[in-house]
Scaffold this motif. Structure first.
Motif, mmCIF file in Angstrom:
data_model
loop_
_atom_site.group_PDB
_atom_site.id
_atom_site.type_symbol
_atom_site.label_atom_id
_atom_site.label_comp_id
_atom_site.label_asym_id
_atom_site.label_seq_id
_atom_site.Cartn_x
_atom_site.Cartn_y
_atom_site.Cartn_z
ATOM 1 N N GLU A 166 -65.952 21.327 -20.355
ATOM 2 C CA GLU A 166 -65.868 20.345 -19.681
ATOM 3 C C GLU A 166 -65.420 19.134 -20.497
ATOM 4 N N ARG A 167 -65.366 19.348 -21.953
ATOM 5 C CA ARG A 167 -64.990 18.485 -22.847
ATOM 6 C C ARG A 167 -63.696 18.518 -23.432
ATOM 7 N N VAL A 168 -62.967 19.289 -22.653
ATOM 8 C CA VAL A 168 -61.872 19.715 -23.295
ATOM 9 C C VAL A 168 -60.674 18.623 -23.626
ATOM 10 N N LYS A 169 -60.690 17.686 -22.476
ATOM 11 C CA LYS A 169 -59.425 16.604 -22.676
ATOM 12 C C LYS A 169 -60.224 15.543 -23.801
ATOM 13 N N SER A 170 -61.295 15.743 -24.138
ATOM 14 C CA SER A 170 -61.583 14.596 -25.144
ATOM 15 C C SER A 170 -61.294 15.201 -26.482
ATOM 16 N N TYR A 171 -61.658 16.463 -26.424
ATOM 17 C CA TYR A 171 -61.265 17.254 -27.572
ATOM 18 C C TYR A 171 -59.673 17.187 -28.072
ATOM 19 N N LEU A 172 -58.942 17.345 -27.052
ATOM 20 C CA LEU A 172 -57.639 17.361 -27.201
ATOM 21 C C LEU A 172 -57.060 15.941 -27.583
ATOM 22 N N PHE A 173 -57.607 15.129 -26.989
ATOM 23 C CA PHE A 173 -57.163 13.542 -27.392
ATOM 24 C C PHE A 173 -57.491 13.190 -28.849
ATOM 25 N N ALA A 174 -58.864 13.664 -29.253
ATOM 26 C CA ALA A 174 -59.353 13.227 -30.455
ATOM 27 C C ALA A 174 -58.441 14.114 -31.560
ATOM 28 N N GLN A 214 -55.398 -0.519 -31.888
ATOM 29 C CA GLN A 214 -55.735 -1.280 -30.762
ATOM 30 C C GLN A 214 -54.629 -0.685 -29.748
ATOM 31 N N ARG A 215 -53.436 -0.140 -30.169
ATOM 32 C CA ARG A 215 -52.625 0.298 -29.198
ATOM 33 C C ARG A 215 -53.133 1.724 -28.842
ATOM 34 N N THR A 216 -53.967 2.458 -29.532
ATOM 35 C CA THR A 216 -54.647 3.614 -29.164
ATOM 36 C C THR A 216 -55.593 3.317 -28.248
ATOM 37 N N VAL A 217 -56.455 2.167 -28.349
ATOM 38 C CA VAL A 217 -57.639 2.146 -27.478
ATOM 39 C C VAL A 217 -57.097 1.731 -26.168
ATOM 40 N N ILE A 218 -56.131 0.825 -26.228
ATOM 41 C CA ILE A 218 -55.455 0.424 -24.788
ATOM 42 C C ILE A 218 -54.956 1.654 -24.286
ATOM 43 N N LEU A 219 -54.020 2.339 -24.986
ATOM 44 C CA LEU A 219 -53.509 3.667 -24.154
ATOM 45 C C LEU A 219 -54.465 4.744 -23.654
ATOM 46 N N LEU A 220 -55.616 4.907 -24.282
ATOM 47 C CA LEU A 220 -56.762 5.621 -23.761
ATOM 48 C C LEU A 220 -57.596 5.150 -22.305
ATOM 49 N N VAL A 236 -53.691 23.360 -20.013
ATOM 50 C CA VAL A 236 -52.350 23.108 -20.497
ATOM 51 C C VAL A 236 -51.633 22.296 -19.244
ATOM 52 N N ASN A 237 -51.751 22.828 -17.973
ATOM 53 C CA ASN A 237 -51.272 22.074 -16.838
ATOM 54 C C ASN A 237 -51.981 20.681 -16.785
ATOM 55 N N SER A 238 -53.157 20.651 -16.929
ATOM 56 C CA SER A 238 -53.814 19.198 -16.520
ATOM 57 C C SER A 238 -53.632 18.287 -17.441
ATOM 58 N N HIS A 239 -53.592 18.599 -18.784
ATOM 59 C CA HIS A 239 -53.565 17.813 -20.030
ATOM 60 C C HIS A 239 -52.219 17.557 -20.822
ATOM 61 N N SER A 240 -51.417 18.406 -20.741
ATOM 62 C CA SER A 240 -50.364 18.623 -21.767
ATOM 63 C C SER A 240 -49.303 17.208 -21.578
ATOM 64 N N ASP A 241 -49.146 16.918 -20.208
ATOM 65 C CA ASP A 241 -48.381 15.865 -19.857
ATOM 66 C C ASP A 241 -48.899 14.284 -20.471
ATOM 67 N N ALA A 242 -50.569 14.302 -20.186
ATOM 68 C CA ALA A 242 -50.929 13.041 -20.521
ATOM 69 C C ALA A 242 -50.894 12.827 -22.139
ATOM 70 N N LEU A 243 -51.295 14.311 -22.789
ATOM 71 C CA LEU A 243 -51.434 14.226 -24.168
ATOM 72 C C LEU A 243 -50.016 13.869 -24.808
ATOM 73 N N PHE A 244 -48.849 14.326 -24.172
ATOM 74 C CA PHE A 244 -47.881 14.067 -24.764
ATOM 75 C C PHE A 244 -47.353 12.368 -24.599
ATOM 76 N N ARG A 245 -47.827 12.199 -23.418
ATOM 77 C CA ARG A 245 -47.418 10.500 -23.166
ATOM 78 C C ARG A 245 -48.167 9.780 -24.122
ATOM 79 N N PHE A 246 -49.372 10.180 -24.476
ATOM 80 C CA PHE A 246 -50.219 9.481 -25.320
ATOM 81 C C PHE A 246 -49.852 9.350 -26.866
ATOM 82 N N ALA A 247 -49.150 10.800 -27.224
ATOM 83 C CA ALA A 247 -48.448 10.819 -28.390
ATOM 84 C C ALA A 247 -47.126 10.043 -28.515
#
Lengths: 272, 162
Positions: free
Chosen positions: B52-60, B112-118, B10-21
């Motif tokens: 180890e793959r949690v971040k990818s799982y969250l973004f997917a 296209q927007r998604t791949v650029i953001l990632l 939550v601490n590591s990825h929630s901000d990035a995930l929120f930015r992505f969304a």
């Protein structure tokens, strides 16, 4: 200006993306240095890279889990929506039975007391004066069964039904901290410390409803409204409002049920 | 995954995930909801997801939720309703490279927007982006290339106007 062909566009792209070996990189850079059009292409392509930008997800507290697999605050949405509706019906049932008991007791009192009780109940000011007898912040179920006289009993029963504690999860509590002004206002009407049922119920339904298919939700909403309307009609509550709103960003029905009792107002909202 | 590990995620990825969304949807409520539901799904699948793959799982998961959102919104638009909170707004004035780029980004096709953001924000490789978006590496590269070409053209046009 000379048009850069797609092969060179791709080479510049690969250069910026880091897809080239050191040798290829030097070769491309050398060519870019020599050609103004390539240089321009390189500069423009470089501008398409997004600069780092930080965002903060402000609702982290609602996501944290307790050690040892304790109660998970994040529930399955469908389950949570169903649970929310159950909470609402539970709350309404409590209102119904307590109010019926109050009515039964009230029948044995004089007309004067009856009118006075209703008037008091309708006035928030007078209602708050009653809190001098019973501190609502310290109310627990069962505390007010040992009251001195029947008149107090009725009044206190009204207080009890308004003050039955209901759990508010961090997710529920924090949901509205980040919500739009409409929702915040809705809750502001009901989120006083002595009205936890209304707060909990309204938030629960509003917070968890979004993931349900909107047709199912609409159907649920209207069932809820019809049942609620019937229940409130039986209770003869002083003020009951029903209204339907359309939420702008989702284009789906936002059905709001507003129930106003002498001291508590429940606003249950089903939205997408 | 233990509760502690989950909280670390939550601490590591929630901000990035929120930015992505947020960058993809431009809808605060929906972005919040998507982050919540992505972590909710992670918690429910905590025993199956490799830490180890949690971040990818969250973004997917977030990406799939966004695809649903786009489909739903498109259906609504087709039904003749009015979308008031849609990402791209043409009537705003944009100044400065960042704003121009922001505007141009919002006009890109969703994939296209998604791949650029990632790629730019998260620094994912083509392969990792492919895993998140269900594309192969070549498709990812082509989408990124096309997106940059489109952005470059839009930037050129807008800069010429200013």
């Amino acid at each position: 200006m000379k048009e850069v062909n797609e092969i060179w566009q791709m080479k510049i792209f690969d250069l910026l993306e880091g897809n080239l070996s050191e040798k290829e990189k030097q070769k491309v850079l050398l060519q870019i240095e020599k050609d103004e059009a390539l240089k321009q292409e390189y500069v423009m392509m470089k501008k398409t890279y997004l600069e780092p930008e930080s965002f903060v997800f402000s609702d982290k507290n609602s996501l944290y889990k307790k050690q040892g697999g304790g109660f998970a605050f994040i529930l399955n949405n469908r389950f949570a929506a169903a649970a929310s509706i159950a909470i609402l019906f539970g709350s309404l049932s409590i209102f119904y039975f307590l109010n019926r008991n109050a009515k039964d007791t009230n029948d044995s009192l004089s007309n004067t007391q009856n009118v006075e009780s209703k008037l008091n109940a309708k006035s928030p000011l007078i209602s708050s004066q009653k809190q001098q007898k019973v501190d609502l912040n310290n109310i627990r179920i069962g505390h007010h069964l040992n009251v001195a006289n029947s008149s107090d009993k009725i009044k206190n029963k009204i207080e009890i039904q308004d003050a039955i504690p209901a759990p508010i999860t961090p997710k529920m509590a924090s949901f509205y901290d980040n919500s739009d002004s409409t929702k915040t206002n809705s809750v502001a009407n009901i989120s006083t410390p002595d009205e936890p049922i209304a707060y909990d119920t309204a938030i629960a339904i509003d917070a968890y409803a979004p993931r349900i298919d909107y047709r199912k939700k609409r159907s649920l909403a209207y069932k809820l409204l019809n049942s609620g309307r019937q229940m409130i009609a039986n209770l003869q509550m002083p003020k009951v409002n029903f209204k339907s709103e359309k939420r702008n960003d989702h284009l789906l029905p936002r059905v709001k049920m507003q129930i106003s009792t002498p001291k508590t107002e429940i606003i249950a909202t089903l939205i997408d | 995954m233990t509760a502690d590990q989950f909280n670390t995620c939550v601490n590591s990825h929630s901000d990035a995930l929120f930015r992505f969304a947020m960058k993809n949807l431009k809808d605060y409520d929906e972005a919040m909801e998507i982050v919540q539901s992505s972590f909710e799904k992670l918690w429910l699948k905590r025993n199956d997801v490799d830490y180890e793959r949690v971040k990818s799982y969250l973004f997917a998961t977030a990406y799939n939720a966004m695809v649903d959102y786009w489909r739903r919104n498109k259906r609504m638009v087709e039904m003749g309703d009015e979308v008031q909170n849609r990402p791209a707004e043409n009537n705003k004035e944009y100044t400065g490279l960042k704003k121009i780029l922001e505007n141009a980004l919002s006009k890109l096709p969703e994939i296209q927007r998604t791949v650029i953001l990632l790629r730019d924000y998260e620094g994912y490789s083509y392969d990792e982006i492919g895993e998140i978006t269900n594309l192969n590496e070549s498709q990812v590269k082509v989408y990124i290339f096309r997106a940059r070409q489109t952005l470059k053209t839009m930037l050129g046009n807008l800069e010429a106007l200013l």
